[in-house]
Every structure is written in C-alpha cells, then in structure tokens.
Design a protein around this motif. Structure first.
Motif, PDB file in Angstrom:
ATOM      1  N   UNK A   1       5.045   1.567  21.795  1.00 38.33           N
ATOM      2  CA  UNK A   1       4.415   2.059  20.755  1.00 38.33           C
ATOM      3  C   UNK A   1       5.036   0.444  19.335  1.00 38.33           C
ATOM      4  N   UNK A   2       4.339  -0.086  18.942  1.00 40.76           N
ATOM      5  CA  UNK A   2       5.022  -0.943  17.647  1.00 40.76           C
ATOM      6  C   UNK A   2       3.851  -0.331  16.375  1.00 40.76           C
ATOM      7  N   UNK A   3       4.764  -1.043  15.037  1.00 39.35           N
ATOM      8  CA  UNK A   3       4.629  -1.231  13.993  1.00 39.35           C
ATOM      9  C   UNK A   3       4.332  -2.119  13.143  1.00 39.35           C
ATOM     10  N   UNK A   4       3.834  -1.993  12.195  1.00 38.40           N
ATOM     11  CA  UNK A   4       3.932  -3.019  11.251  1.00 38.40           C
ATOM     12  C   UNK A   4       3.588  -1.880   9.169  1.00 38.40           C
TER      13      UNK A   4
ATOM     14  N   UNK B   1       2.820   1.718  -2.981  1.00 39.17           N
ATOM     15  CA  UNK B   1       2.715   3.065  -1.549  1.00 39.17           C
ATOM     16  C   UNK B   1       3.085   2.001  -0.266  1.00 39.17           C
ATOM     17  N   UNK B   2       3.255   2.412   0.353  1.00 35.95           N
ATOM     18  CA  UNK B   2       3.940   1.986   2.216  1.00 35.95           C
ATOM     19  C   UNK B   2       2.520   2.665   2.449  1.00 35.95           C
ATOM     20  N   UNK B   3       1.966   1.384   3.188  1.00 34.49           N
ATOM     21  CA  UNK B   3       0.872   1.393   4.152  1.00 34.49           C
ATOM     22  C   UNK B   3       1.336   1.098   6.055  1.00 34.49           C
ATOM     23  N   UNK B   4       0.772   1.758   7.369  1.00 33.98           N
ATOM     24  CA  UNK B   4       1.573   1.318   8.176  1.00 33.98           C
ATOM     25  C   UNK B   4       0.664   1.330   8.649  1.00 33.98           C
ATOM     26  N   UNK B   5       0.323   0.524   9.764  1.00 34.28           N
ATOM     27  CA  UNK B   5      -0.583   0.635  11.585  1.00 34.28           C
ATOM     28  C   UNK B   5       0.222   0.256  12.834  1.00 34.28           C
ATOM     29  N   UNK B   6       0.368   1.239  13.462  1.00 35.75           N
ATOM     30  CA  UNK B   6       0.500   1.008  14.957  1.00 35.75           C
ATOM     31  C   UNK B   6      -0.389   1.001  16.070  1.00 35.75           C
TER      32      UNK B   6
ATOM     33  N   UNK C   1      -7.607  -3.366   8.491  1.00 33.34           N
ATOM     34  CA  UNK C   1      -8.238  -1.643   8.821  1.00 33.34           C
ATOM     35  C   UNK C   1      -7.657  -0.666   7.852  1.00 33.34           C
ATOM     36  N   UNK C   2      -6.101  -1.013   7.435  1.00 29.83           N
ATOM     37  CA  UNK C   2      -5.081  -0.319   6.901  1.00 29.83           C
ATOM     38  C   UNK C   2      -5.159  -0.174   5.795  1.00 29.83           C
ATOM     39  N   UNK C   3      -5.285  -1.827   5.532  1.00 31.04           N
ATOM     40  CA  UNK C   3      -5.288  -1.902   3.688  1.00 31.04           C
ATOM     41  C   UNK C   3      -6.897  -1.358   3.085  1.00 31.04           C
ATOM     42  N   UNK C   4      -8.079  -0.690   4.040  1.00 30.00           N
ATOM     43  CA  UNK C   4      -8.517   0.189   3.735  1.00 30.00           C
ATOM     44  C   UNK C   4      -8.388   1.374   4.209  1.00 30.00           C
ATOM     45  N   UNK C   5      -7.555   2.287   4.612  1.00 30.02           N
ATOM     46  CA  UNK C   5      -7.421   3.255   4.129  1.00 30.02           C
ATOM     47  C   UNK C   5      -6.456   3.582   3.470  1.00 30.02           C
TER      48      UNK C   5
ATOM     49  N   UNK D   1      11.288  -1.301  16.492  1.00 29.59           N
ATOM     50  CA  UNK D   1      10.450  -2.261  16.854  1.00 29.59           C
ATOM     51  C   UNK D   1       9.270  -1.855  15.379  1.00 29.59           C
ATOM     52  N   UNK D   2      10.007  -2.112  14.815  1.00 26.87           N
ATOM     53  CA  UNK D   2       8.504  -2.207  13.645  1.00 26.87           C
ATOM     54  C   UNK D   2       9.079  -3.321  12.466  1.00 26.87           C
ATOM     55  N   UNK D   3       8.678  -3.397  11.930  1.00 28.22           N
ATOM     56  CA  UNK D   3       8.204  -4.616  10.538  1.00 28.22           C
ATOM     57  C   UNK D   3       7.573  -4.161   9.123  1.00 28.22           C
ATOM     58  N   UNK D   4       9.049  -4.264   8.430  1.00 28.89           N
ATOM     59  CA  UNK D   4       8.463  -4.545   6.908  1.00 28.89           C
ATOM     60  C   UNK D   4       8.174  -5.614   6.690  1.00 28.89           C
TER      61      UNK D   4
END
Length: 425
Positions: free
Chosen positions: A271-274, A296-301, A321-325, A347-350
C-alpha cells in the motif's frame, strides 16, 4: 552558496499601538483543536526594491497588530477546559529581524533559503514561544525577501496570507486599515468536526520529527502538466464534469514519480498513500476575514503497482475522487481514508498546496513577489509544498519545495520527473 553571506541584526520585539484590546481568544473550534504546533515558513522574494524595506515592513507589522492582536499573543492551556484546549492571550509582540545579503536575489538557491528566516528553537513550538517570527532580508541587487515563520495553531496558510496582505496594504499606504476586516474567533459558524477526525489528524501530524530527508527545489514542467490535463479531459474521465485542475495534475505526477523513486524493494501490492490538506472555508461557510485554522487532511490509498505503473491520468482520477469525498469528512459518519491496508510512513506522501491562498498577491510597495516558496529543515512525514505562481505566472511550470525522499532517493526522483516530462503520456 554559504549561508554566511547573510548578516542578521539582533531581533527586536514588534508590538501593536498602545491602548488596544488584549482579549483572550479561546481555541475551541474543531479545526484549531486538530492543529499541531509545528512551525511553517513562507518566503516571499521580491525583485523590485522599496524604500528601506526592513523599516517599512517593521512599521507596517506594528500597525497591522492593532487589527490582528492575537498574532502578537502567546499560547496557554485553558484552565477551564478538558486539558486539550488552548487559548491565545496577551500581545507580547512579534520578534523581527532585519538582515542583509551579500549577493543578488537571482543567486539565491535552496541551501541559502534557511538563512532568510528566523527559526523556533525546536521542531514543535512551545506555549511561551511567539506565534509569529518575521525576517526581512535586503539583497545587494535591491531586491528583498520577507519570511514569516508561524505556529500552525495560530492560523493556516490562507490566514497567514491574509495577515501579510494586510501588512502590505499598510506598508504602501493603501488605506489606514486593512481592507478585509479580520476575524479570529468564528466558533459560532464553523461546524464541529467528528472527534475521530480531530484525533486522527493530530496523531498523524504529531510524529517524531525526521531530519533525514533531502531538501529539493524543482519545477514540474508546464508542458507535462498540460499533457496530463489534456489527456484527462480527452479521456472523459470523471464524466467530463470538470476539467482536470493544475493541482490534480501536479499531485498525480509527484505521487507517481516519488512512488517509483522511493518506494522500492517492495511488491506491487504494497500500500501507498497520498494525503493533502484541503482549505474548507468556502465549504463550511466561514465568515469573511476569518484567519484561524479551517482545513482538513484528506487521504487516498492505493497499491504501489497502480500508482507507479498505471497511467498518470488514472492517478489524477484517484485524486479527483478523494477531493469529491472531502464533504464526507465533515459529518459524524465520515471516514478519513479509503478502506484498505495502511501505508507505512515512508510510503505516504503529504502535499500542501499554497496556490490560491493569497501569498502571491502580497504587495509591500514594489509589486507582487517574483517567487513564493516554503522552507523547512525537518518534517513530520515525507512532504511537498506546491508553491503559487510568481509574478510571471506558470510559464515554465509549477514550483515545488520538498522534503519527501531520503538523500539516496533524491537523484532517482529528479530523474523520474525528467523522464516523465520527456515522454508522451
């Protein structure tokens, strides 16, 4: 270039005019409670001179504090709270440093940027520390730099851009008071975030600071951004409801290139995340002039294989899609991330996007900044700041300042960006 080319004066404490109201501000909103007291530094570089930049801006900061008195205050624990509440009290002042550089503004490179700002003694700000530090550096060419370093509990990026905009108005004598009436406490109109979201965001941003990342200053080329946006729109992704934005294209390129370069020696199923910060002022109806935290902080995996090996436009669609949520985060039943395995911290980029916050319109008397950028010497998690355009716009591309890869992965990241710019997508 050595930072020794910058000579700094002894800091002076700038206070507002006497007789103002030092009313205490209780930080009870969910957005303030989810903020972590880490430092943020915005650097505004101006290539056109103004008379006596340091003295002019120091005076304007003092005048602005008459309207933004909490900026000069200090944090304290709220004795009437539950141990997690804070307040801003007093107006002790803003430390201000005047500096000079024995070089031209055009010679400034990433290693020198750190000497253009005042820093807090630790990675996390203490209650007794000032909420804002300011440095003005004058260059041999006549240009100057303004650096604002602040405690994130005070405000987010749009709030600090609003304050600096007010300082600019006063510096150039545009009006006797800021054109936007500032408002710090907005608890009546801001919604309460789900407690799970507040706790999750504080935990995610309270990790031990890591000094093992390479500071990189690069540009995502305009041609590459244009091709991603065009291919996204031509494919009819997301039903053609809205054209691909610059942020979606840039973040997709960054996430894909960093995953290829830094998330190595793992399977394609890893898994990787943004994660990205989202300014929700308009979404929640914050009142005009509010300059507290409202993000707020939104994430997508996803998986390494999907991000690294898939089409970049598909990565951009994940981000869309993450923005829409994001509205779902603001309701009690909302979730903070997509379902799936948790990605490791490396493995996560912020991402933090500073475009459209207002930094790029700041004018102290000589026009807009030639460049706006971020600087840091340490980071909580691998991160990038997508910087706003300078006065020439995005002609060459979008500037990015990052602490997102370990030194051994820095060359690979830059090579991936170059390769992506050269390839047809």
């Amino acid at each position: 270039m050595s930072a020794a080319v910058v000579t700094k004066s002894t800091p002076v404490l700038v206070v507002g005019p006497p007789g103002g109201d030092d009313a205490t501000v209780h930080l009870t909103s969910s957005f303030d409670r989810s903020a972590v007291p880490f430092r943020v530094t915005a650097l505004l570089l101006f290539d056109r001179s103004i008379p006596q930049p340091a003295e002019t801006i120091r005076t304007a900061v003092s005048e602005a504090l008459a309207h933004y008195r909490p900026v000069a205050g200090r944090l304290a624990a709220d004795a009437d709270g539950d141990g997690d509440l804070l307040r801003i009290e007093g107006a002790a002042g803003v430390p201000f440093v005047a500096a000079s550089a024995r070089c031209a503004l055009a010679d400034v490179a990433a290693p020198l940027l750190g000497s253009l700002a005042v820093w807090y003694p630790g990675g996390l700000c203490r209650h007794a520390d000032p909420l804002l530090l300011v440095q003005v550096t004058e260059f041999a060419c006549g240009g100057f730099a303004v650096a604002a370093t602040w405690n994130h509990v005070l405000t987010d990026g749009e709030g600090m851009a609003q304050f600096l905009g007010a300082v600019g108005e006063l510096a150039r004598g545009a009006s006797p008071a800021p054109s936007v009436r500032p408002l710090r406490a907005d608890d009546d109109s801001l919604p309460r975030l789900p407690q799970s979201l507040v706790a999750a965001q504080k935990q995610a941003l309270s990790c031990v600071f890591n000094r093992d990342f390479a500071l990189l200053d690069f540009t995502v080329p305009a041609g590459l951004i244009g091709r991603v946006r065009a291919d996204f729109d031509a494919a009819g992704l997301d039903g053609g409801k809205q054209p691909c934005t610059v942020f979606e294209a840039v973040s997709a390129v960054l996430w894909q290139c960093r995953t290829r370069a830094a998330v190595v020696s793992v399977s394609d199923e890893a898994p990787v995340a943004l994660s990205f910060a989202a300014n929700v002022r308009r979404l929640v109806g914050a009142r005009p002039g509010y300059y507290g935290n409202c993000a707020v902080v939104q994430s997508v995996t996803s998986t390494r294989g999907q991000v690294a090996n898939g089409a970049v436009v598909d990565v951009a669609r994940m981000i869309r899609r993450a923005k829409e949520r994001i509205p779902d985060l603001l309701v009690p039943s909302g979730t903070t991330t997509e379902q799936g395995a948790m990605a490791l911290p490396y493995h996560t980029l912020v991402l933090s996007c500073w475009r459209n916050l207002g930094f790029e319109t700041t004018d102290f008397g000589g026009g807009r900044p030639a460049r706006v950028t971020w600087h840091g010497e340490e980071t909580v998690v691998p991160g990038c700041v997508v910087c706003p355009p300078g006065k020439d716009g995005d002609k060459d591309g979008v500037s990015v300042m990052s602490l997102c890869v370990r030194p051994e992965h820095a060359d690979a990241l830059l090579a991936e960006l170059t390769t992506s710019a050269d390839l047809k997508l």
